[in-house]
Scaffold this motif. Structure first.
Motif, PDB file in Angstrom:
ATOM      1  N   HIS A 245      41.744  38.283  76.628  1.00  0.00           N
ATOM      2  CA  HIS A 245      42.529  38.330  77.871  1.00  0.00           C
ATOM      3  C   HIS A 245      42.631  36.949  78.548  1.00  0.00           C
ATOM      4  O   HIS A 245      42.411  35.938  77.887  1.00  0.00           O
ATOM      5  CB  HIS A 245      41.965  39.397  78.809  1.00  0.00           C
TER       6      HIS A 245
ATOM      7  N   GLU B 259      46.677  38.592  82.839  1.00  0.00           N
ATOM      8  CA  GLU B 259      46.225  39.707  82.030  1.00  0.00           C
ATOM      9  C   GLU B 259      44.702  39.711  82.106  1.00  0.00           C
ATOM     10  O   GLU B 259      44.028  39.038  81.339  1.00  0.00           O
ATOM     11  CB  GLU B 259      46.729  39.475  80.592  1.00  0.00           C
TER      12      GLU B 259
ATOM     13  N   GLY C 212      42.449  42.059  81.672  1.00  0.00           N
ATOM     14  CA  GLY C 212      41.643  42.925  80.828  1.00  0.00           C
ATOM     15  C   GLY C 212      41.073  44.059  81.653  1.00  0.00           C
ATOM     16  O   GLY C 212      41.632  44.426  82.687  1.00  0.00           O
TER      17      GLY C 212
ATOM     18  N   GLU D 176      37.029  41.448  82.922  1.00  0.00           N
ATOM     19  CA  GLU D 176      36.735  41.203  81.518  1.00  0.00           C
ATOM     20  C   GLU D 176      37.048  39.761  81.117  1.00  0.00           C
ATOM     21  O   GLU D 176      36.282  39.127  80.395  1.00  0.00           O
ATOM     22  CB  GLU D 176      37.542  42.180  80.639  1.00  0.00           C
TER      23      GLU D 176
ATOM     24  N   LEU E  44      48.695  37.433  72.019  1.00  0.00           N
ATOM     25  CA  LEU E  44      47.743  37.804  70.964  1.00  0.00           C
ATOM     26  C   LEU E  44      48.007  37.073  69.647  1.00  0.00           C
ATOM     27  O   LEU E  44      47.084  36.579  69.006  1.00  0.00           O
ATOM     28  CB  LEU E  44      47.796  39.314  70.738  1.00  0.00           C
TER      29      LEU E  44
ATOM     30  N   HIS F 101      35.285  40.517  73.523  1.00  0.00           N
ATOM     31  CA  HIS F 101      35.823  41.426  74.529  1.00  0.00           C
ATOM     32  C   HIS F 101      34.697  42.194  75.205  1.00  0.00           C
ATOM     33  O   HIS F 101      33.573  42.231  74.718  1.00  0.00           O
ATOM     34  CB  HIS F 101      36.784  42.440  73.877  1.00  0.00           C
TER      35      HIS F 101
END
Lengths: 209, 487
Positions: free
Chosen positions: B260, B264, B266, B275, B310, B329
């Motif tokens: 992330h 964004e 997460g 996150e 990604l 993660h």
């Protein structure tokens, strides 16, 4: 003379065939009918069905298995419920996804935002179902891998388990493939079901030494 | 011509078993005018004084006044005019006044005059030689490159037609042959343990590659023992884990991917921990530990709070020719009881070949003017999807080693190594794993995740896992990695 007789016979035969075909036509037509999303057609075949097949009674239903998030632990659990039967596969799939969105009736946790709409479902001859969802499906907060896997596979597994013709499922959002919902699970291609996501006790009773 | 640079992905709709494309999407950028009549029963497309008219639910079209029969009816659906893919050349060629070609095998609708040579690849084995022949339908420039693991042949042409293929060979000379595509149209030939030398001969439109093996007896160096003449591994610098250098022979570069970032964020913990911050913190620590502990280079896909797509993360690792890719993660579940660490590697669909064919036949269709593979296009997608395929076994081994070490420090029960179709792993052309360190959605684990002590424990476990993985690989590979010493 014999040739004329033969001709006559052929004509009789053809008329007979025509009669048979036209008598059974509504049945054929229903089988062959394809999606073309127009809610209006739904009622028409239902009416003819009632007239043609009196004993079959009004609309029948089928039992489907829906995959929801287990309430008390990670993983998916199955809930069975009856949904109205449709002779059209795409429409039937749409109704199953809508049941998923509607949520569990037995206290399991939802996997899709209740405001999500199923925009369209189409099925290819090779057994791939494309489920086109509205943007609400991706709006849930705090999506970690686990939550994302659960959401995606609640749809994929529900369709694959209930419809043997469906081998893979791809979720589209607002008509387009999206890389992922929340940064993890690949949505750029159709996914086969994954039954390892079932909550452990639905598979085997705990047997740890 | 304007759109010859344009290569786009258009998703087909399937109606009555026929693949249909929305005309407005296909014709975007072609400078055509489209006008539908008020009732939506017909659509007139005009371009340069020429006109094509299609009719809703009719297999007939009027092309410059002539009636043409289409393979199936055009459909007007929710504002879109869908036309059968197969009939598009018949409709559009006279309208646009240029070649329009539907290439079913490569899923390409080619608009404009684009020369696309066809290339056929054949492999044959005789004795200790594997011969691979690339035969093109016209002379093309072949560029052959070789590194220790593979030989690549690139053909710098805008568009190339080749049957989608991925072949695995046994015998240890050549392990795999696959078409990777890309702008350069790269064919990659993975070299096996027994490979010794490559001889090439080129004629216009034909390239012959002979891969010769070393005799079997010479390759049979006992596993793990360096051959006598090999230079002794460099003494580990002071302060480093003593056996690391020998243990990690062959491991040079690790790319760490903090999940992330930026907007964004997460997942979020009940206490508000994000996150993206946890992953960056752990990734930085891991970089330090890998560099100091194992003497490898380590890079982060992001070293600040920024959003990185990604696919770029895996591409980053590919560009650095990383030997390992580790994505970090923190997990989140709707179930508050969920806890523990997990190590994932990519789940590839049961039969690669089948899924690839499916991807090709079911996937998006490109409208091409002839530029190279654009990001996000179908062809790029399929080739990208194959990158991780040949590393799955190694990825699984790496995941296992890391998870074993993690379980020691986190005491996570019942979770463990898992497989999932995580997008970030798909394009990684090296062993790749995704680590879910703990559940940020669990209040207790959220507290652990922010603690320095816990982060250090996790990092230590990952480093030990990587070291054990590499040690195991080195001993399996035997002669090859223990052979020539590495500085």
């Amino acid at each position: 003379m014999t040739s004329r007789q033969a001709n006559a016979l052929t004509v009789v035969g053809l008329v007979g065939l025509l009669a048979v075909t036209s008598l059974t036509a509504p049945r054929w037509a229903r089988l062959l009918q394809r999606p073309l999303p127009a809610p209006a057609d739904e009622s028409a075949p239902a009416d003819t069905r009632r007239r043609d097949e009196a004993p079959a009674g009004p609309r029948s239903s089928i039992n489907v298995k829906l995959f929801f998030q287990a309430a008390d632990r990670p993983g998916l659990m199955i809930e069975e419920r009856a949904v109205p039967q449709s002779n059209d596969l795409s429409r039937q799939i749409k109704s199953v996804v809508e049941e998923l969105i509607a949520g569990s009736k037995n206290g399991l946790a939802p996997t899709l935002a209740p405001a999500t709409r199923v925009l369209e479902v189409f099925v290819t001859a090779r057994g791939v179902a494309y489920v086109n969802l509205s943007k609400e499906a991706a709006e849930a907060a705090g999506g970690g891998s686990e939550a994302e896997l659960i959401t995606v596979y609640s749809v994929v597994n529900s369709l694959a388990v209930n419809f043997p013709a469906i081998k893979r499922v791809q979720i589209l959002l607002e008509d387009k493939p999206r890389p992922t919902l929340w940064g993890h699970v690949d949505l750029t291609r159709p996914l086969p079901p994954d039954m390892t996501l079932l909550a452990t006790s639905t598979l085997t009773p705990v047997a740890n030494p | 011509m304007l759109y010859e640079r344009d290569r786009r992905e258009v998703l087909p709709a399937v109606r009555n078993g026929v693949e249909m494309l929305p005309l407005n999407q296909v014709l975007t950028g072609q400078g055509v005018t489209m006008s539908a009549d008020a009732r939506g029963s017909s659509l007139v497309i005009s371009y340069g004084g020429r006109e094509v008219t299609v009719y809703d639910r009719k297999s007939l079209a009027s092309v410059g006044g002539d009636l043409r029969l289409l393979s199936s009816p055009v459909l007007f659906e929710e504002g879109r005019w869908l036309a059968p893919v197969e009939s598009l050349p018949r409709l559009l060629q006279p309208l646009l006044g240029k070649r329009v070609d539907w290439r079913a095998a490569s899923r390409l609708l080619v608009i404009g005059d684009v020369a696309a040579p066809r290339v056929a690849v054949t492999t044959s084995v005789s004795g200790d030689t594997v011969r691979i022949v690339l035969e093109a339908s016209e002379p093309v420039p072949f560029k052959v490159q070789q590194d220790e693991k593979r030989v690549t042949v690139s053909i710098a042409r805008e568009l190339l037609e080749t049957p989608p293929r991925q072949e695995r060979l046994t015998g240890g000379i050549v392990d795999s042959v696959q078409f990777l595509g890309g702008r350069e149209n790269v064919f990659a030939i993975g070299l096996g343990r027994r490979f010794q030398q490559l001889k090439t001969s080129e004629e216009p439109a034909r390239l012959v590659l002979d891969f010769q093996a070393r005799p079997l007896t010479a390759a049979a160096t006992p596993a793990g023992t360096p051959s006598p003449g090999a230079p002794v591994a460099q003494a580990p610098p002071a302060g480093r884990v003593a056996p690391a250098e020998t243990r990690t022979g062959g491991l040079r570069t690790v790319v760490i991917d903090p999940g992330h970032g930026g907007e964004e964020v997460g997942a979020m913990g009940p206490g508000g921990t994000m996150e993206k911050d946890i992953t960056l913190g752990i990734a930085r620590k891991l970089r330090g530990a890998l560099v100091n502990g194992l003497g490898v280079q380590a890079f982060l896909t992001r070293d600040r709070d920024v959003e990185v797509p990604l696919d770029e993360r895996a591409a980053f690792a590919n560009n650095y020719k990383a030997d390992l890719f580790i994505s970090i993660h923190a997990n989140a579940s709707r179930s508050h009881g969920a806890k523990g660490s997990e190590v994932y590697f990519l789940s590839y669909q049961s039969t690669d070949e089948e899924s690839r064919r499916l991807a090709i036949s079911e996937g998006a269709v490109e409208v091409s003017g002839g530029a190279g593979v654009a990001a996000g296009s179908d062809l790029a997608l399929i080739l990208w999807d194959m990158a991780q395929a040949e590393h799955l076994e190694a990825s699984s081994a790496l995941a296992t080693r890391i998870q074993e070490e993690l379980a020691e420090v986190t005491g996570s029960q019942g979770r463990g190594i898992k497989q999932a179709p995580f997008r970030v792993l798909v394009g990684a052309a090296m062993p790749a794993v995704l680590l879910e360190v703990a559940f940020i959605s669990n209040a207790d684990e959220e507290k652990l995740l922010v603690s320095e002590a816990y982060q250090n424990k996790v990092v230590g476990a990952v480093v030990r896992g990587v070291a054990r993985y590499q040690q195991q690989r080195a001993s399996v590979a035997g002669g090859t990695t223990a052979g020539p010493g590495r500085p």
